[in-house]
Structure formats: structure tokens, C-alpha cells
Design a protein around this motif. Structure first.
Motif, PDB file in Angstrom:
ATOM      1  N   LYS A 141       1.379  37.568 -62.623  1.00  0.00           N
ATOM      2  CA  LYS A 141       1.697  37.628 -61.245  1.00  0.00           C
ATOM      3  C   LYS A 141       2.905  36.681 -60.980  1.00  0.00           C
ATOM      4  O   LYS A 141       3.898  36.922 -60.233  1.00  0.00           O
ATOM      5  CB  LYS A 141       0.399  36.694 -60.620  1.00  0.00           C
ATOM      6  CG  LYS A 141      -0.925  37.556 -60.630  1.00  0.00           C
ATOM      7  CD  LYS A 141      -0.844  38.662 -59.612  1.00  0.00           C
ATOM      8  CE  LYS A 141      -2.187  39.237 -59.697  1.00  0.00           C
ATOM      9  NZ  LYS A 141      -2.256  40.584 -59.022  1.00  0.00           N
ATOM     10  N   VAL A 142       3.098  35.290 -61.554  1.00  0.00           N
ATOM     11  CA  VAL A 142       4.066  34.489 -61.213  1.00  0.00           C
ATOM     12  C   VAL A 142       5.236  34.931 -61.430  1.00  0.00           C
ATOM     13  O   VAL A 142       6.369  34.952 -60.751  1.00  0.00           O
ATOM     14  CB  VAL A 142       3.812  33.248 -61.620  1.00  0.00           C
ATOM     15  CG1 VAL A 142       4.836  32.110 -61.356  1.00  0.00           C
ATOM     16  CG2 VAL A 142       2.395  32.499 -60.864  1.00  0.00           C
ATOM     17  N   LEU A 143       5.541  35.151 -62.733  1.00  0.00           N
ATOM     18  CA  LEU A 143       6.858  35.606 -63.458  1.00  0.00           C
ATOM     19  C   LEU A 143       7.299  36.985 -62.737  1.00  0.00           C
ATOM     20  O   LEU A 143       8.503  36.993 -62.498  1.00  0.00           O
ATOM     21  CB  LEU A 143       6.851  35.736 -65.088  1.00  0.00           C
ATOM     22  CG  LEU A 143       8.082  35.686 -65.622  1.00  0.00           C
ATOM     23  CD1 LEU A 143       9.119  34.456 -65.318  1.00  0.00           C
ATOM     24  CD2 LEU A 143       7.916  35.826 -67.215  1.00  0.00           C
ATOM     25  N   PRO A 144       6.594  37.953 -62.594  1.00  0.00           N
ATOM     26  CA  PRO A 144       7.023  39.194 -61.977  1.00  0.00           C
ATOM     27  C   PRO A 144       7.437  38.870 -60.619  1.00  0.00           C
ATOM     28  O   PRO A 144       8.297  39.616 -60.260  1.00  0.00           O
ATOM     29  CB  PRO A 144       5.904  40.255 -62.275  1.00  0.00           C
ATOM     30  CG  PRO A 144       5.096  39.804 -63.292  1.00  0.00           C
ATOM     31  CD  PRO A 144       5.245  38.285 -63.268  1.00  0.00           C
ATOM     32  N   ASN A 145       6.667  38.122 -59.904  1.00  0.00           N
ATOM     33  CA  ASN A 145       6.955  37.954 -58.587  1.00  0.00           C
ATOM     34  C   ASN A 145       8.502  37.072 -58.439  1.00  0.00           C
ATOM     35  O   ASN A 145       9.158  37.585 -57.651  1.00  0.00           O
ATOM     36  CB  ASN A 145       5.929  36.703 -58.080  1.00  0.00           C
ATOM     37  CG  ASN A 145       4.716  37.653 -57.630  1.00  0.00           C
ATOM     38  OD1 ASN A 145       4.445  38.909 -57.498  1.00  0.00           O
ATOM     39  ND2 ASN A 145       3.626  36.584 -57.510  1.00  0.00           N
ATOM     40  N   THR A 146       8.585  36.282 -59.322  1.00  0.00           N
ATOM     41  CA  THR A 146       9.831  35.607 -59.367  1.00  0.00           C
ATOM     42  C   THR A 146      11.289  36.446 -59.718  1.00  0.00           C
ATOM     43  O   THR A 146      12.069  36.504 -59.138  1.00  0.00           O
ATOM     44  CB  THR A 146       9.877  34.220 -60.510  1.00  0.00           C
ATOM     45  OG1 THR A 146       8.563  33.416 -60.048  1.00  0.00           O
ATOM     46  CG2 THR A 146      11.018  33.531 -60.335  1.00  0.00           C
ATOM     47  N   VAL A 147      10.884  36.963 -60.987  1.00  0.00           N
ATOM     48  CA  VAL A 147      11.949  38.047 -61.435  1.00  0.00           C
ATOM     49  C   VAL A 147      12.380  39.148 -60.552  1.00  0.00           C
ATOM     50  O   VAL A 147      13.624  39.319 -60.147  1.00  0.00           O
ATOM     51  CB  VAL A 147      11.789  38.262 -62.866  1.00  0.00           C
ATOM     52  CG1 VAL A 147      12.811  39.162 -63.264  1.00  0.00           C
ATOM     53  CG2 VAL A 147      11.638  37.195 -63.756  1.00  0.00           C
ATOM     54  N   VAL A 148      11.276  40.102 -60.232  1.00  0.00           N
ATOM     55  CA  VAL A 148      11.328  41.182 -59.483  1.00  0.00           C
ATOM     56  C   VAL A 148      11.971  40.829 -58.273  1.00  0.00           C
ATOM     57  O   VAL A 148      12.936  41.410 -57.585  1.00  0.00           O
ATOM     58  CB  VAL A 148      10.127  42.086 -59.565  1.00  0.00           C
ATOM     59  CG1 VAL A 148      10.410  43.214 -58.568  1.00  0.00           C
ATOM     60  CG2 VAL A 148       9.741  42.385 -60.896  1.00  0.00           C
ATOM     61  N   PHE A 149      11.380  39.623 -57.357  1.00  0.00           N
ATOM     62  CA  PHE A 149      11.965  39.226 -56.094  1.00  0.00           C
ATOM     63  C   PHE A 149      13.413  39.078 -56.070  1.00  0.00           C
ATOM     64  O   PHE A 149      14.244  39.382 -55.323  1.00  0.00           O
ATOM     65  CB  PHE A 149      11.112  38.403 -55.563  1.00  0.00           C
ATOM     66  CG  PHE A 149      11.638  37.722 -54.432  1.00  0.00           C
ATOM     67  CD1 PHE A 149      11.513  38.533 -52.984  1.00  0.00           C
ATOM     68  CD2 PHE A 149      11.990  36.478 -54.157  1.00  0.00           C
ATOM     69  CE1 PHE A 149      11.898  37.800 -52.034  1.00  0.00           C
ATOM     70  CE2 PHE A 149      12.334  35.916 -53.230  1.00  0.00           C
ATOM     71  CZ  PHE A 149      12.376  36.585 -52.179  1.00  0.00           C
ATOM     72  N   ALA A 150      13.843  38.211 -57.030  1.00  0.00           N
ATOM     73  CA  ALA A 150      15.010  37.747 -57.271  1.00  0.00           C
ATOM     74  C   ALA A 150      15.993  38.767 -57.414  1.00  0.00           C
ATOM     75  O   ALA A 150      17.007  38.810 -56.893  1.00  0.00           O
ATOM     76  CB  ALA A 150      15.409  36.613 -58.218  1.00  0.00           C
ATOM     77  N   LEU A 151      15.852  39.685 -58.387  1.00  0.00           N
ATOM     78  CA  LEU A 151      16.789  40.675 -58.658  1.00  0.00           C
ATOM     79  C   LEU A 151      16.726  41.616 -57.602  1.00  0.00           C
ATOM     80  O   LEU A 151      17.946  42.235 -57.311  1.00  0.00           O
ATOM     81  CB  LEU A 151      16.331  41.602 -59.697  1.00  0.00           C
ATOM     82  CG  LEU A 151      16.148  40.869 -61.187  1.00  0.00           C
ATOM     83  CD1 LEU A 151      15.669  41.625 -62.386  1.00  0.00           C
ATOM     84  CD2 LEU A 151      17.626  40.347 -61.471  1.00  0.00           C
ATOM     85  N   ALA A 152      15.752  42.057 -56.730  1.00  0.00           N
ATOM     86  CA  ALA A 152      15.584  43.076 -55.647  1.00  0.00           C
ATOM     87  C   ALA A 152      16.575  42.166 -54.440  1.00  0.00           C
ATOM     88  O   ALA A 152      17.674  42.967 -53.894  1.00  0.00           O
ATOM     89  CB  ALA A 152      14.399  43.211 -55.184  1.00  0.00           C
ATOM     90  N   CYS A 153      16.284  40.802 -54.337  1.00  0.00           N
ATOM     91  CA  CYS A 153      17.287  40.249 -53.287  1.00  0.00           C
ATOM     92  C   CYS A 153      18.607  40.115 -53.600  1.00  0.00           C
ATOM     93  O   CYS A 153      19.675  40.235 -52.824  1.00  0.00           O
ATOM     94  CB  CYS A 153      16.792  38.862 -53.035  1.00  0.00           C
ATOM     95  SG  CYS A 153      15.294  38.521 -52.242  1.00  0.00           S
ATOM     96  N   VAL A 154      19.075  39.818 -55.059  1.00  0.00           N
ATOM     97  CA  VAL A 154      20.534  39.994 -55.454  1.00  0.00           C
ATOM     98  C   VAL A 154      21.028  41.269 -54.964  1.00  0.00           C
ATOM     99  O   VAL A 154      22.166  41.425 -54.579  1.00  0.00           O
ATOM    100  CB  VAL A 154      20.558  39.636 -56.893  1.00  0.00           C
ATOM    101  CG1 VAL A 154      22.040  39.679 -57.339  1.00  0.00           C
ATOM    102  CG2 VAL A 154      20.146  38.064 -57.036  1.00  0.00           C
ATOM    103  N   LEU A 155      20.400  42.578 -55.419  1.00  0.00           N
ATOM    104  CA  LEU A 155      21.012  43.780 -55.527  1.00  0.00           C
ATOM    105  C   LEU A 155      21.300  44.134 -53.849  1.00  0.00           C
ATOM    106  O   LEU A 155      22.243  44.457 -53.378  1.00  0.00           O
ATOM    107  CB  LEU A 155      19.892  44.642 -56.039  1.00  0.00           C
ATOM    108  CG  LEU A 155      20.524  46.384 -55.919  1.00  0.00           C
ATOM    109  CD1 LEU A 155      21.813  46.368 -56.413  1.00  0.00           C
ATOM    110  CD2 LEU A 155      19.363  47.163 -56.317  1.00  0.00           C
ATOM    111  N   LEU A 156      20.207  43.852 -52.891  1.00  0.00           N
ATOM    112  CA  LEU A 156      20.227  43.949 -51.480  1.00  0.00           C
ATOM    113  C   LEU A 156      21.327  42.926 -50.894  1.00  0.00           C
ATOM    114  O   LEU A 156      22.346  43.595 -49.965  1.00  0.00           O
ATOM    115  CB  LEU A 156      18.972  43.891 -50.882  1.00  0.00           C
ATOM    116  CG  LEU A 156      18.022  44.824 -51.185  1.00  0.00           C
ATOM    117  CD1 LEU A 156      16.584  44.624 -50.653  1.00  0.00           C
ATOM    118  CD2 LEU A 156      18.494  46.098 -50.829  1.00  0.00           C
TER     119      LEU A 156
END
Length: 338
Positions: free
Chosen positions: A108-123
């Protein structure tokens, strides 16, 4: 003229001898000797540190000591009892073993942090670059208007922006729910955007991108102004389309700028807190949407497990330090290539 030049010609061999032997006319060591030279080098090396000393002292008090204190707490089973008694209860790496052995971190926590951050950076980088290209094509008046609007989005506090997006996606009275209800696509009474994990983070990503793209847009636009006009004009004459001119000319020329905005956006998006914590369910009632920053806060101040919360904060800090080291190495490599 000949008589005036004679003393200079006579002094030249003496100066040359002094340079070779390291001694002046009186037989004294030139420049004060090796000891004096070492002293001068020492003073020259200490001067920048003396100038930086006040700022470094402030950073040590405001930044270094809190980091040391958090590291100390992460090695303890520290709660309300320890706060009241003032005692220390060191358990070594027990908190870290418990955290790293908890499946909640990995699922939960690590995927939320990493996937969310990478998606935000790309967008953020993609949208900011598109806005920068738009600013480059606009006239002076419209460029000024658009730049002012962009800066207003950047100046909006994260707390204010978060509540605006909460209102936009409010299940009953929000603009999105009302519009989709009018089209007959959803039933507002049975739809809550904040309970679903993916919808929750989609709204949070819109919030982060809205707040972060102005920095990318302004920075990339400033870099676009440094590209010589002859390069895209020559490519246009050779038949290159807009996409080819962007990838073959724009991106290689301002690649260091793209690197800077990407790494900085990554650091900022990995430690997002307010945009998650202030949304419905983000303060702990919905554990499926917790990230590392919010999880650390809840463990410390909602459950009074300060040692556990400190350990989570240390892990997040190590993650950010790794990104920072990567950032510095990439910048150094770019500088060497230039």
C-alpha cells in the motif's frame, strides 16, 4: 631612451635569478618562504568557510539537530510514557525491522508513494513543457496574460488548492459530480471519488500537477529563449516537422534544464503531504491511500508511536537522499559533457 632602458635591462637578470632561486635582492626568501606560502593558502581556503559560517550555524541548529533527534527517536520505543517520564527506551533497529517486515508498506504505502510521485512528475514536466512551447508562440500581450495566470496557480498555497479540488469533486455538490449527474452518467448518492484508491490519487495528482506545472513552464520557457534561432530555421528549411524539431533540436539543447526540473519535481512529489492528508480519508480513516509522509505523521501524532513514526521519516529521508545523490551525479555528468 637608451640610458633609461639600461637600468631595466640590468634589473632583468636579477629578477630572473630571484625567480629561479626563490630569493629576493637582499637574499630573503621571495614571498616569505614556504611557511608564509602555506599560511596564505590556508587563509585562502578558510575564507569561504568563514563567510559561510553564519548560514551553516543556522542550518545546523534548524536542520541538523532535528535530523539527529529523529534518528535517535527511531531507535527507541518512544510514546506518551517516555514523554512524561523523560526516559529513553532504546530497542535498536526494532522499529525498522517491524516496518520493513510489514506487508502494508510494500502493498500500500510504498506503491502509493512511488507510483503517485512518478505519475505526477511525468504529467507535470509534460504539461509544463507544452505550456512553455505555447508561451514561445504567443505574442507579447497574450504571453504576459498567460504568464500572470500561470504564476497565480503557482502562488496558490497547497492547502487552498487542495480544498478547491475537494470542492470540485465533492460527491454531492461538486462540479464534476453535478455535471456527470446531469448527463445521466453517475448517481451522486452512490459515488464517492475519495473512497476509491485510484480515484483518490487521480484527484491528488491533478492537484499536484496544477500546483507544480508553472515552475516547469517558466523554467523551460526561459531555456527555450537561449536556443539560437538559426537552428530551428535551418531544420525547417530541411523539411523537419514540429515534432522532429522538438526532439532533434530543442530537447538536446536544453537537456540540462529538463534534467533539473525533472529531479526537483521528483523530490517534491515524493514528499507530498498536504495534498493527501487534507483530502477526505487521507488523514488515516482510509488506510489504502496513505503514503510515507502521511503514514509517518499518523503513527507519531495520531497513535503516539513517535519511535515508529520517526523510523518511517528516516526511511523517507534516505529515499530522498538517494534521489538527491542521483540528481547531483547526473548534473555533474551533464556539466562534464558540456
Amino acid at each position: 631612451m637608451t640610458g633609461a632602458a639600461a637600468p631595466e635591462e640590468a634589473a632583468a637578470p636579477a629578477a630572473l635569478a630571484a625567480t629561479v632561486t626563490g630569493r629576493g635582492r637582499g637574499g630573503e626568501p621571495a614571498g616569505g618562504g614556504p611557511r608564509e606560502a602555506r599560511a596564505r593558502r590556508l587563509r585562502r581556503g578558510l575564507r569561504p568557510w568563514l563567510l559561510l559560517a553564519p548560514a551553516l550555524l543556522v542550518l545546523a541548529v534548524l536542520l541538523f539537530w532535528p535530523l539527529v533527534r529523529v534518528l535517535q527517536l527511531s531507535l527507541q520505543d518512544y510514546g506518551l510514557r517516555e514523554i512524561n517520564t523523560g526516559e529513553s527506551n532504546y530497542i535498536g533497529l526494532g522499529n525498522y525491522r517491524e516496518i520493513l517486515g510489514d506487508s502494508f508498506l510494500w502493498t500500500k504505502v510504498l506503491p502509493n508513494t512511488v507510483v503517485f510521485a512518478l505519475a505526477c512528475v511525468l504529467l507535470t514536466v509534460a504539461f509544463g513543457t507544452l505550456v512553455a512551447l505555447l508561451l514561445q508562440r504567443l505574442g507579447r500581450v497574450w504571453r504576459t496574460i498567460c504568464s500572470s495566470v500561470i504564476m497565480m496557480a503557482w502562488a496558490m498555497p497547497a492547502v487552498t488548492g487542495t480544498y478547491v479540488w475537494i470542492w470540485v469533486f465533492d460527491p454531492l455538490d461538486g462540479v464534476v459530480s453535478g455535471g456527470l449527474d446531469a448527463l445521466g452518467l453517475i448517481d451522486p448518492e452512490q459515488t464517492n471519488w475519495f473512497t476509491d484508491r485510484w480515484a483518490f490519487y487521480a484527484i491528488a495528482a491533478l492537484n499536484v500537477v496544477h500546483h507544480g506545472f508553472p515552475f516547469v513552464a517558466v523554467t523551460v520557457y526561459a531555456a527555450l529563449l537561449t536556443i539560437p534561432r538559426e537552428l530551428p530555421e535551418a531544420a525547417l528549411m530541411d523539411g523537419a516537422n514540429a515534432w522532429q524539431r522538438f526532439w532533434r533540436i530543442t530537447v538536446p539543447v536544453i537537456r540540462p534544464v529538463f534534467l533539473v526540473v525533472t529531479i526537483l519535481s521528483t523530490i517534491w512529489d515524493f514528499k507530498v503531504f498536504a495534498q493527501v492528508y487534507l483530502m477526505p480519508g487521507g488523514a488515516g480513516s482510509n488506510e489504502d491511500v496513505l503514503n510515507l509522509g502521511v503514514w509517518s505523521y499518523i503513527q507519531s501524532f495520531s497513535r503516539n508511536e513517535y519511535g515508529m513514526g520517526s523510523a518511517i521519516a528516516v526511511l523517507l529521508t534516505l529515499l530522498l537522499l538517494g534521489i538527491t545523490v542521483l540528481y547531483i551525479r547526473l548534473l555533474s555528468r551533464e556539466r562534464d559533457e558540456l
